[in-house]
Design a protein around this motif. Structure first.
Motif, PDB file in Angstrom:
ATOM      1  N   LEU A   1       5.158 -35.163   8.060  1.00  0.00           N
ATOM      2  CA  LEU A   1       5.444 -35.735   6.742  1.00  0.00           C
ATOM      3  C   LEU A   1       6.531 -34.962   6.002  1.00  0.00           C
ATOM      4  CD1 LEU A   1       1.909 -36.595   5.286  1.00  0.00           C
ATOM      5  CD2 LEU A   1       3.723 -38.206   5.884  1.00  0.00           C
ATOM      6  N   HIS A   2       6.525 -33.642   6.150  1.00  0.00           N
ATOM      7  CA  HIS A   2       7.430 -32.779   5.402  1.00  0.00           C
ATOM      8  C   HIS A   2       8.052 -31.755   6.348  1.00  0.00           C
ATOM      9  CE1 HIS A   2       5.746 -34.474   1.766  1.00  0.00           C
ATOM     10  NE2 HIS A   2       4.539 -34.021   2.059  1.00  0.00           N
ATOM     11  N   HIS A   3       9.241 -31.291   6.005  1.00  0.00           N
ATOM     12  CA  HIS A   3       9.873 -30.262   6.825  1.00  0.00           C
ATOM     13  C   HIS A   3       9.132 -28.936   6.653  1.00  0.00           C
ATOM     14  CE1 HIS A   3      11.759 -28.381   3.287  1.00  0.00           C
ATOM     15  NE2 HIS A   3      12.014 -29.596   2.876  1.00  0.00           N
ATOM     16  N   ARG A   4       9.341 -28.054   7.610  1.00  0.00           N
ATOM     17  CA  ARG A   4       8.570 -26.808   7.691  1.00  0.00           C
ATOM     18  C   ARG A   4       8.681 -25.966   6.417  1.00  0.00           C
ATOM     19  NH1 ARG A   4       6.597 -23.289  11.730  1.00  0.00           N
ATOM     20  NH2 ARG A   4       5.643 -21.537  10.664  1.00  0.00           N
ATOM     21  N   GLU A   5       9.815 -26.022   5.756  1.00  0.00           N
ATOM     22  CA  GLU A   5      10.015 -25.183   4.571  1.00  0.00           C
ATOM     23  C   GLU A   5       9.557 -25.853   3.275  1.00  0.00           C
ATOM     24  OE1 GLU A   5      10.840 -22.096   5.086  1.00  0.00           O
ATOM     25  OE2 GLU A   5      10.941 -22.644   7.210  1.00  0.00           O
ATOM     26  N   HIS A   6       8.988 -27.028   3.365  1.00  0.00           N
ATOM     27  CA  HIS A   6       8.506 -27.716   2.161  1.00  0.00           C
ATOM     28  C   HIS A   6       7.458 -26.845   1.461  1.00  0.00           C
ATOM     29  CE1 HIS A   6       6.525 -30.745  -0.344  1.00  0.00           C
ATOM     30  NE2 HIS A   6       7.570 -31.527  -0.138  1.00  0.00           N
ATOM     31  N   PRO A   7       7.532 -26.752   0.112  1.00  0.00           N
ATOM     32  CA  PRO A   7       6.579 -25.887  -0.614  1.00  0.00           C
ATOM     33  C   PRO A   7       5.117 -26.199  -0.310  1.00  0.00           C
ATOM     34  CG  PRO A   7       8.334 -26.608  -2.083  1.00  0.00           C
ATOM     35  CD  PRO A   7       8.530 -27.350  -0.797  1.00  0.00           C
ATOM     36  N   LEU A   8       4.788 -27.466  -0.113  1.00  0.00           N
ATOM     37  CA  LEU A   8       3.401 -27.823   0.173  1.00  0.00           C
ATOM     38  C   LEU A   8       2.939 -27.185   1.483  1.00  0.00           C
ATOM     39  CD1 LEU A   8       1.806 -31.310  -0.271  1.00  0.00           C
ATOM     40  CD2 LEU A   8       1.468 -30.076   1.856  1.00  0.00           C
ATOM     41  N   LEU A   9       3.786 -27.239   2.496  1.00  0.00           N
ATOM     42  CA  LEU A   9       3.412 -26.660   3.781  1.00  0.00           C
ATOM     43  C   LEU A   9       3.301 -25.146   3.690  1.00  0.00           C
ATOM     44  CD1 LEU A   9       4.188 -29.557   4.704  1.00  0.00           C
ATOM     45  CD2 LEU A   9       4.982 -28.517   6.839  1.00  0.00           C
ATOM     46  N   GLN A  10       4.193 -24.537   2.914  1.00  0.00           N
ATOM     47  CA  GLN A  10       4.128 -23.086   2.755  1.00  0.00           C
ATOM     48  C   GLN A  10       2.843 -22.665   2.053  1.00  0.00           C
ATOM     49  OE1 GLN A  10       6.340 -20.933   4.235  1.00  0.00           O
ATOM     50  NE2 GLN A  10       6.898 -22.909   5.149  1.00  0.00           N
ATOM     51  N   ARG A  11       2.447 -23.416   1.032  1.00  0.00           N
ATOM     52  CA  ARG A  11       1.206 -23.094   0.331  1.00  0.00           C
ATOM     53  C   ARG A  11      -0.002 -23.318   1.233  1.00  0.00           C
ATOM     54  NH1 ARG A  11       0.465 -25.490  -5.480  1.00  0.00           N
ATOM     55  NH2 ARG A  11      -1.263 -23.996  -5.377  1.00  0.00           N
ATOM     56  N   TYR A  12       0.067 -24.326   2.071  1.00  0.00           N
ATOM     57  CA  TYR A  12      -1.032 -24.574   3.006  1.00  0.00           C
ATOM     58  C   TYR A  12      -1.193 -23.396   3.969  1.00  0.00           C
ATOM     59  CZ  TYR A  12      -3.672 -26.657   6.852  1.00  0.00           C
ATOM     60  OH  TYR A  12      -4.597 -26.901   7.833  1.00  0.00           O
ATOM     61  N   LEU A  13      -0.088 -22.919   4.518  1.00  0.00           N
ATOM     62  CA  LEU A  13      -0.158 -21.791   5.443  1.00  0.00           C
ATOM     63  C   LEU A  13      -0.665 -20.536   4.731  1.00  0.00           C
ATOM     64  CD1 LEU A  13       3.122 -22.239   7.527  1.00  0.00           C
ATOM     65  CD2 LEU A  13       0.779 -22.746   8.220  1.00  0.00           C
ATOM     66  N   GLU A  14      -0.214 -20.335   3.503  1.00  0.00           N
ATOM     67  CA  GLU A  14      -0.681 -19.176   2.745  1.00  0.00           C
ATOM     68  C   GLU A  14      -2.180 -19.267   2.484  1.00  0.00           C
ATOM     69  OE1 GLU A  14       1.698 -19.244  -0.735  1.00  0.00           O
ATOM     70  OE2 GLU A  14       3.554 -18.762   0.335  1.00  0.00           O
ATOM     71  N   ALA A  15      -2.654 -20.464   2.156  1.00  0.00           N
ATOM     72  CA  ALA A  15      -4.083 -20.644   1.889  1.00  0.00           C
ATOM     73  C   ALA A  15      -4.908 -20.399   3.147  1.00  0.00           C
ATOM     74  CB  ALA A  15      -4.344 -22.051   1.345  1.00  0.00           C
ATOM     75  N   GLU A  16      -4.404 -20.798   4.298  1.00  0.00           N
ATOM     76  CA  GLU A  16      -5.144 -20.591   5.535  1.00  0.00           C
ATOM     77  C   GLU A  16      -5.124 -19.127   5.967  1.00  0.00           C
ATOM     78  OE1 GLU A  16      -7.103 -22.418   7.155  1.00  0.00           O
ATOM     79  OE2 GLU A  16      -6.748 -24.376   6.274  1.00  0.00           O
ATOM     80  N   ARG A  17      -4.091 -18.389   5.607  1.00  0.00           N
ATOM     81  CA  ARG A  17      -4.009 -16.982   6.011  1.00  0.00           C
ATOM     82  C   ARG A  17      -4.680 -16.060   5.013  1.00  0.00           C
ATOM     83  NH1 ARG A  17       1.629 -18.022   7.474  1.00  0.00           N
ATOM     84  NH2 ARG A  17       2.198 -17.141   5.463  1.00  0.00           N
ATOM     85  N   ILE A  18      -4.783 -16.460   3.767  1.00  0.00           N
ATOM     86  CA  ILE A  18      -5.235 -15.571   2.710  1.00  0.00           C
ATOM     87  C   ILE A  18      -6.644 -15.076   2.997  1.00  0.00           C
ATOM     88  CG2 ILE A  18      -6.286 -17.263   1.136  1.00  0.00           C
ATOM     89  CD1 ILE A  18      -4.703 -15.790  -1.101  1.00  0.00           C
ATOM     90  N   GLY A  19      -6.881 -13.795   2.726  1.00  0.00           N
ATOM     91  CA  GLY A  19      -8.183 -13.219   2.988  1.00  0.00           C
ATOM     92  C   GLY A  19      -8.335 -12.700   4.405  1.00  0.00           C
ATOM     93  N   SER A  20      -7.322 -12.914   5.259  1.00  0.00           N
ATOM     94  CA  SER A  20      -7.403 -12.420   6.632  1.00  0.00           C
ATOM     95  C   SER A  20      -7.063 -10.935   6.660  1.00  0.00           C
ATOM     96  CB  SER A  20      -6.437 -13.197   7.534  1.00  0.00           C
ATOM     97  OG  SER A  20      -5.119 -13.043   7.081  1.00  0.00           O
ATOM     98  N   ALA A  21      -7.281 -10.331   7.808  1.00  0.00           N
ATOM     99  CA  ALA A  21      -7.047  -8.896   7.928  1.00  0.00           C
ATOM    100  C   ALA A  21      -5.608  -8.559   7.570  1.00  0.00           C
ATOM    101  CB  ALA A  21      -7.357  -8.448   9.357  1.00  0.00           C
ATOM    102  N   GLY A  22      -5.452  -7.573   6.702  1.00  0.00           N
ATOM    103  CA  GLY A  22      -4.116  -7.126   6.331  1.00  0.00           C
ATOM    104  C   GLY A  22      -3.512  -7.856   5.160  1.00  0.00           C
ATOM    105  N   SER A  23      -4.158  -8.917   4.649  1.00  0.00           N
ATOM    106  CA  SER A  23      -3.557  -9.647   3.538  1.00  0.00           C
ATOM    107  C   SER A  23      -3.802  -8.940   2.219  1.00  0.00           C
ATOM    108  CB  SER A  23      -4.157 -11.057   3.454  1.00  0.00           C
ATOM    109  OG  SER A  23      -5.510 -10.994   3.033  1.00  0.00           O
ATOM    110  N   GLY A  24      -4.860  -8.125   2.149  1.00  0.00           N
ATOM    111  CA  GLY A  24      -5.154  -7.409   0.909  1.00  0.00           C
ATOM    112  C   GLY A  24      -5.867  -8.227  -0.130  1.00  0.00           C
ATOM    113  N   ALA A  25      -6.176  -9.487   0.151  1.00  0.00           N
ATOM    114  CA  ALA A  25      -6.821 -10.346  -0.843  1.00  0.00           C
ATOM    115  C   ALA A  25      -8.330 -10.146  -0.817  1.00  0.00           C
ATOM    116  CB  ALA A  25      -6.491 -11.804  -0.559  1.00  0.00           C
ATOM    117  N   GLU A  26      -8.938 -10.020  -1.994  1.00  0.00           N
ATOM    118  CA  GLU A  26     -10.385  -9.962  -2.096  1.00  0.00           C
ATOM    119  C   GLU A  26     -10.963 -11.352  -1.856  1.00  0.00           C
ATOM    120  OE1 GLU A  26     -12.318  -7.373  -2.461  1.00  0.00           O
ATOM    121  OE2 GLU A  26     -10.599  -6.020  -2.457  1.00  0.00           O
TER     122      GLU A  26
END
Length: 269
Positions: A224-249
């Protein structure tokens, strides 16, 4: 979908390039009775097939006397029947009684996308209706078109939107309850499930009605959107957040996922 389904010749060429076979070599022993039809659907038609993908065929007709395990559909509708054959290319053949198609057509005709509560369909049935929408006829194409004409696919999109929206709302209540009791890690895990439901709602809103989206969710967003689309970037960030090394509580991770899911939800309403 956002692109046109391939032709049977294009699918055959793709199958031959990957496996050195054509479909006719795989379906020699399939017979059709009068008024039946055979279609090719699934990952090959979606454009997502890889070296391990099954060839998914659907025979719309009579299940009597045909092998396979029963697959549930919906209350009041007969079961489908699925058989998986082994070999160089795995062939997944699902026999769908015509009463299933006409029954779903009647259910959708009565469905109010704004107020109606979705009847509990099985995942296999929801998947089949999507695959009926995109399927490529193999034998008796005029019968397939007549069966497709029984389904209002816009209503199917409305059904899926309501189904995913209800799921997202229910999971939000679960997240809030978990946060209230102080179980932030469980809240993160459930918040990710809610985000998945909202992404599925977003995809359905944009015509991507494949309901088995767990393994295709990223591919469909990327289509639907190119790889650099803000929606896709936020999706990847949401899926990675809280993982080892991210520093998120955990609680912060949960809140970030909820915020993104809410932003995405607003784009579908």
């Amino acid at each position: 979908m956002t692109n046109q389904p391939p032709t049977l010749d294009e699918l055959d060429s793709l199958l031959e390039s990957k496996h050195g076979l054509q479909l006719k070599e795989l379906i020699d022993d399939i017979y059709l009775k009068p008024g039946e039809t055979l279609m090719w659907s699934g990952s090959w038609v979606e454009g997502f097939a890889n070296s391990r993908s099954d060839v998914d065929l659907y025979l719309l007709g009579d299940v009597e006397g045909r092998p396979g395990k029963p697959e549930l559909t919906a209350p009041g509708l007969p079961n489908m029947r699925m058989a998986l054959s082994s070999g160089q290319v795995r062939l997944d053949i699902t026999v769908v009684p015509r009463e299933v198609v006409s029954g779903v057509g009647a259910l959708l005709a009565a469905f109010d996308g704004d107020l109606g509560y979705p009847t509990q369909w099985s995942p296999d049935l929801r998947e089949f209706i999507h695959r009926l929408k995109i399927g490529v006829p193999v034998l008796q194409p005029e019968v397939l078109e007549a069966q497709r004409d029984l389904i209002d696919f816009d209503k199917f999109t409305s059904y899926l939107r309501r189904f995913y929206h209800n799921r997202a709302d229910s999971l939000l209540e679960d997240v809030i309850g978990l946060l209230d009791e102080g179980d932030a890690i469980s809240a993160v895990l459930v918040a990710r499930q809610r985000l998945a439901a909202v992404v599925d709602l977003y995809l359905a809103t944009h015509g991507e009605t494949n309901t088995r989206v767990d393994k295709w969710r990223w591919k469909k967003l990327n289509r639907l959107h190119h790889r650099e689309h803000p929606l896709l970037q936020r999706y990847l960030e949401a899926e990675r957040i809280g993982s080892a090394g991210s520093g998120a509580e955990p609680r912060g991770a949960c809140e970030a996922i909820l915020v993104f899911a809410d932003d995405l939800l607003l784009q579908t309403l």
